[in-house]
Scaffold this motif. Structure first.
Motif, PDB file in Angstrom:
ATOM      1  N   ALA A 146      28.683 -56.683  -4.165  1.00 24.48           N
ATOM      2  CA  ALA A 146      28.569 -55.257  -4.471  1.00 24.48           C
ATOM      3  C   ALA A 146      28.106 -54.491  -3.238  1.00 24.48           C
ATOM      4  CB  ALA A 146      27.582 -55.032  -5.615  1.00 24.48           C
ATOM      5  N   THR A 147      28.557 -53.249  -3.138  1.00 26.35           N
ATOM      6  CA  THR A 147      28.120 -52.393  -2.043  1.00 26.35           C
ATOM      7  C   THR A 147      27.763 -51.019  -2.599  1.00 26.35           C
ATOM      8  OG1 THR A 147      30.432 -51.760  -1.594  1.00 26.35           O
ATOM      9  CG2 THR A 147      29.502 -53.555  -0.276  1.00 26.35           C
ATOM     10  N   ALA A 148      26.785 -50.382  -1.975  1.00 24.36           N
ATOM     11  CA  ALA A 148      26.371 -49.038  -2.388  1.00 24.36           C
ATOM     12  C   ALA A 148      26.267 -48.156  -1.151  1.00 24.36           C
ATOM     13  CB  ALA A 148      25.033 -49.089  -3.124  1.00 24.36           C
ATOM     14  N   GLY A 149      26.601 -46.884  -1.314  1.00 18.21           N
ATOM     15  CA  GLY A 149      26.585 -45.962  -0.184  1.00 18.21           C
ATOM     16  C   GLY A 149      25.756 -44.728  -0.459  1.00 18.21           C
ATOM     17  N   GLY A 150      24.824 -44.421   0.426  1.00 17.84           N
ATOM     18  CA  GLY A 150      23.896 -43.308   0.244  1.00 17.84           C
ATOM     19  C   GLY A 150      22.568 -43.843  -0.270  1.00 17.84           C
ATOM     20  N   CYS A 151      21.469 -43.382   0.307  1.00 16.19           N
ATOM     21  CA  CYS A 151      20.151 -43.949  -0.012  1.00 16.19           C
ATOM     22  C   CYS A 151      19.887 -44.029  -1.514  1.00 16.19           C
ATOM     23  CB  CYS A 151      19.051 -43.122   0.653  1.00 16.19           C
ATOM     24  SG  CYS A 151      19.127 -43.105   2.452  1.00 16.19           S
ATOM     25  N   LEU A 152      20.132 -42.939  -2.231  1.00 14.71           N
ATOM     26  CA  LEU A 152      19.813 -42.924  -3.654  1.00 14.71           C
ATOM     27  C   LEU A 152      20.796 -43.743  -4.487  1.00 14.71           C
ATOM     28  CD1 LEU A 152      18.612 -39.240  -4.148  1.00 14.71           C
ATOM     29  CD2 LEU A 152      17.259 -41.290  -3.695  1.00 14.71           C
ATOM     30  N   ALA A 153      21.879 -44.198  -3.860  1.00 13.16           N
ATOM     31  CA  ALA A 153      22.807 -45.085  -4.570  1.00 13.16           C
ATOM     32  C   ALA A 153      22.200 -46.463  -4.785  1.00 13.16           C
ATOM     33  CB  ALA A 153      24.121 -45.208  -3.805  1.00 13.16           C
ATOM     34  N   SER A 154      21.037 -46.714  -4.191  1.00  7.01           N
ATOM     35  CA  SER A 154      20.360 -47.994  -4.411  1.00  7.01           C
ATOM     36  C   SER A 154      20.009 -48.198  -5.878  1.00  7.01           C
ATOM     37  CB  SER A 154      19.108 -48.096  -3.539  1.00  7.01           C
ATOM     38  OG  SER A 154      18.285 -46.970  -3.696  1.00  7.01           O
ATOM     39  N   VAL A 155      19.953 -47.115  -6.639  1.00  4.56           N
ATOM     40  CA  VAL A 155      19.709 -47.255  -8.080  1.00  4.56           C
ATOM     41  C   VAL A 155      20.862 -48.007  -8.742  1.00  4.56           C
ATOM     42  CG1 VAL A 155      20.743 -45.024  -8.707  1.00  4.56           C
ATOM     43  CG2 VAL A 155      19.017 -46.023 -10.180  1.00  4.56           C
ATOM     44  N   TYR A 156      22.083 -47.807  -8.254  1.00  2.00           N
ATOM     45  CA  TYR A 156      23.235 -48.518  -8.806  1.00  2.00           C
ATOM     46  C   TYR A 156      23.164 -50.008  -8.447  1.00  2.00           C
ATOM     47  CZ  TYR A 156      25.208 -43.844  -9.442  1.00  2.00           C
ATOM     48  OH  TYR A 156      25.405 -42.542  -9.821  1.00  2.00           O
ATOM     49  N   LEU A 157      22.748 -50.286  -7.228  1.00  2.00           N
ATOM     50  CA  LEU A 157      22.630 -51.674  -6.798  1.00  2.00           C
ATOM     51  C   LEU A 157      21.563 -52.401  -7.614  1.00  2.00           C
ATOM     52  CD1 LEU A 157      24.093 -53.335  -4.636  1.00  2.00           C
ATOM     53  CD2 LEU A 157      22.191 -52.827  -3.076  1.00  2.00           C
ATOM     54  N   ALA A 158      20.453 -51.712  -7.875  1.00  2.00           N
ATOM     55  CA  ALA A 158      19.396 -52.313  -8.699  1.00  2.00           C
ATOM     56  C   ALA A 158      19.883 -52.526 -10.125  1.00  2.00           C
ATOM     57  CB  ALA A 158      18.162 -51.417  -8.695  1.00  2.00           C
ATOM     58  N   ALA A 159      20.589 -51.545 -10.671  1.00  2.00           N
ATOM     59  CA  ALA A 159      21.094 -51.670 -12.042  1.00  2.00           C
ATOM     60  C   ALA A 159      22.088 -52.823 -12.146  1.00  2.00           C
ATOM     61  CB  ALA A 159      21.744 -50.359 -12.483  1.00  2.00           C
ATOM     62  N   TRP A 160      22.962 -52.957 -11.160  1.00  2.00           N
ATOM     63  CA  TRP A 160      23.937 -54.059 -11.131  1.00  2.00           C
ATOM     64  C   TRP A 160      23.214 -55.395 -11.096  1.00  2.00           C
ATOM     65  CZ3 TRP A 160      24.935 -57.400  -6.856  1.00  2.00           C
ATOM     66  CH2 TRP A 160      26.087 -58.180  -6.963  1.00  2.00           C
ATOM     67  N   THR A 161      22.186 -55.491 -10.266  1.00  2.00           N
ATOM     68  CA  THR A 161      21.410 -56.724 -10.163  1.00  2.00           C
ATOM     69  C   THR A 161      20.772 -57.078 -11.505  1.00  2.00           C
ATOM     70  OG1 THR A 161      20.940 -56.348  -7.811  1.00  2.00           O
ATOM     71  CG2 THR A 161      19.451 -57.829  -9.012  1.00  2.00           C
ATOM     72  N   LEU A 162      20.134 -56.101 -12.120  1.00  2.00           N
ATOM     73  CA  LEU A 162      19.463 -56.342 -13.397  1.00  2.00           C
ATOM     74  C   LEU A 162      20.465 -56.658 -14.506  1.00  2.00           C
ATOM     75  CD1 LEU A 162      16.741 -53.550 -13.223  1.00  2.00           C
ATOM     76  CD2 LEU A 162      16.384 -56.027 -13.025  1.00  2.00           C
ATOM     77  N   LEU A 163      21.575 -55.967 -14.500  1.00  2.00           N
ATOM     78  CA  LEU A 163      22.596 -56.201 -15.520  1.00  2.00           C
ATOM     79  C   LEU A 163      23.059 -57.658 -15.502  1.00  2.00           C
ATOM     80  CD1 LEU A 163      24.519 -54.924 -17.657  1.00  2.00           C
ATOM     81  CD2 LEU A 163      26.101 -54.469 -15.771  1.00  2.00           C
ATOM     82  N   HIS A 164      23.202 -58.204 -14.300  1.00  2.00           N
ATOM     83  CA  HIS A 164      23.738 -59.562 -14.170  1.00  2.00           C
ATOM     84  C   HIS A 164      22.668 -60.650 -14.208  1.00  2.00           C
ATOM     85  CE1 HIS A 164      28.024 -58.837 -13.506  1.00  2.00           C
ATOM     86  NE2 HIS A 164      27.648 -57.711 -12.933  1.00  2.00           N
ATOM     87  N   THR A 165      21.409 -60.269 -14.140  1.00  2.00           N
ATOM     88  CA  THR A 165      20.354 -61.294 -14.161  1.00  2.00           C
ATOM     89  C   THR A 165      19.582 -61.297 -15.471  1.00  2.00           C
ATOM     90  OG1 THR A 165      18.851 -59.757 -13.014  1.00  2.00           O
ATOM     91  CG2 THR A 165      20.047 -61.367 -11.654  1.00  2.00           C
ATOM     92  N   VAL A 166      19.220 -60.121 -15.969  1.00  2.00           N
ATOM     93  CA  VAL A 166      18.391 -60.079 -17.178  1.00  2.00           C
ATOM     94  C   VAL A 166      18.970 -59.219 -18.292  1.00  2.00           C
ATOM     95  CG1 VAL A 166      16.239 -60.685 -16.030  1.00  2.00           C
ATOM     96  CG2 VAL A 166      16.937 -58.291 -16.097  1.00  2.00           C
TER      97      VAL A 166
END
Length: 204
Positions: free
Chosen positions: A147-167
């Motif tokens: 996964a890739t995210a662009g723009g500082c505040l897009a890190s929320v999408y990266l965190a959500a993707w991580t959580l979605l796939h782990t917990v």
């Protein structure tokens, strides 16, 4: 589940801390996932002079279930350092791997974006395109374990993707809801979760 938030010298605080903070919010709420600031040196200094003690050394990436590569003003120095890159033996067969902004340069250098478009920030975009990567005008993109995210505040999408796939979806939505501004919580949770979900659904 363990998450390595790889943070190099000159890092962007928003990129590393938003992802780490949101993922660890899920841990506080009882989900079985923990994010660690992971670095090649004991103390890293941000692009704005903030010094942070790393929580895990760089070789922790071999243990982590998820590896998120942060951004910063020295990422091009990172990708030019063959010794440093050799200490990032990432394995998409067993790990989720994501990048934030210029962290996509590391993914490209490691050969993990072959044939796959990516998201990054506007400054990094021409450098990533020089590597033959198609850059999307979207904040988040994922294909399989990458996964890739662009723009500082897009890190929320990266965190959500991580959580979605782990917990799971509930833990992801709850963590985002906690951090979202008062009065906008439902709207933001819906947008973040639908964006991450829509990207994945489109590729099924």
């Amino acid at each position: 589940m363990q998450v390595a938030v790889v943070t190099f010298d000159g890092f962007n605080e928003l990129d590393s801390f938003i992802a780490s903070g949101l993922i660890n919010r899920a841990r506080v709420q009882g989900a079985g996932v923990t994010a660690y600031i992971t670095s090649p040196v004991p103390v890293v200094t941000s692009m704005n002079g903030v010094e942070v003690a790393c929580q895990r050394p760089l070789d922790f990436v071999t243990e982590a279930d998820v590896v998120l590569l942060g951004s910063g003003i020295k990422t091009r120095d990172v990708v030019a350092d063959d010794t440093l890159l050799a200490s990032l033996p990432l394995d998409p067969a067993r790990q989720l791997i994501g990048s934030q902004c210029s962290g996509a340069l590391v993914l490209a250098r490691l050969g993990l974006l072959a044939g796959q478009p990516a998201c990054t920030d506007t400054i990094t975009r021409p450098w990533l395109e020089e590597q033959g990567v198609t850059v999307l005008d979207t904040p988040f993109h994922a294909e399989g374990p990458i996964a890739t995210a662009g723009g500082c505040l897009a890190s929320v999408y990266l965190a959500a993707w991580t959580l979605l796939h782990t917990v799971g979806e509930t833990a992801a939505a709850t963590a985002i809801e906690y951090a979202a501004p008062v009065g906008e919580k439902q709207e933001i949770v819906q947008r973040v979760m639908s964006t991450v979900g829509a990207v994945e659904a489109a590729l099924r």
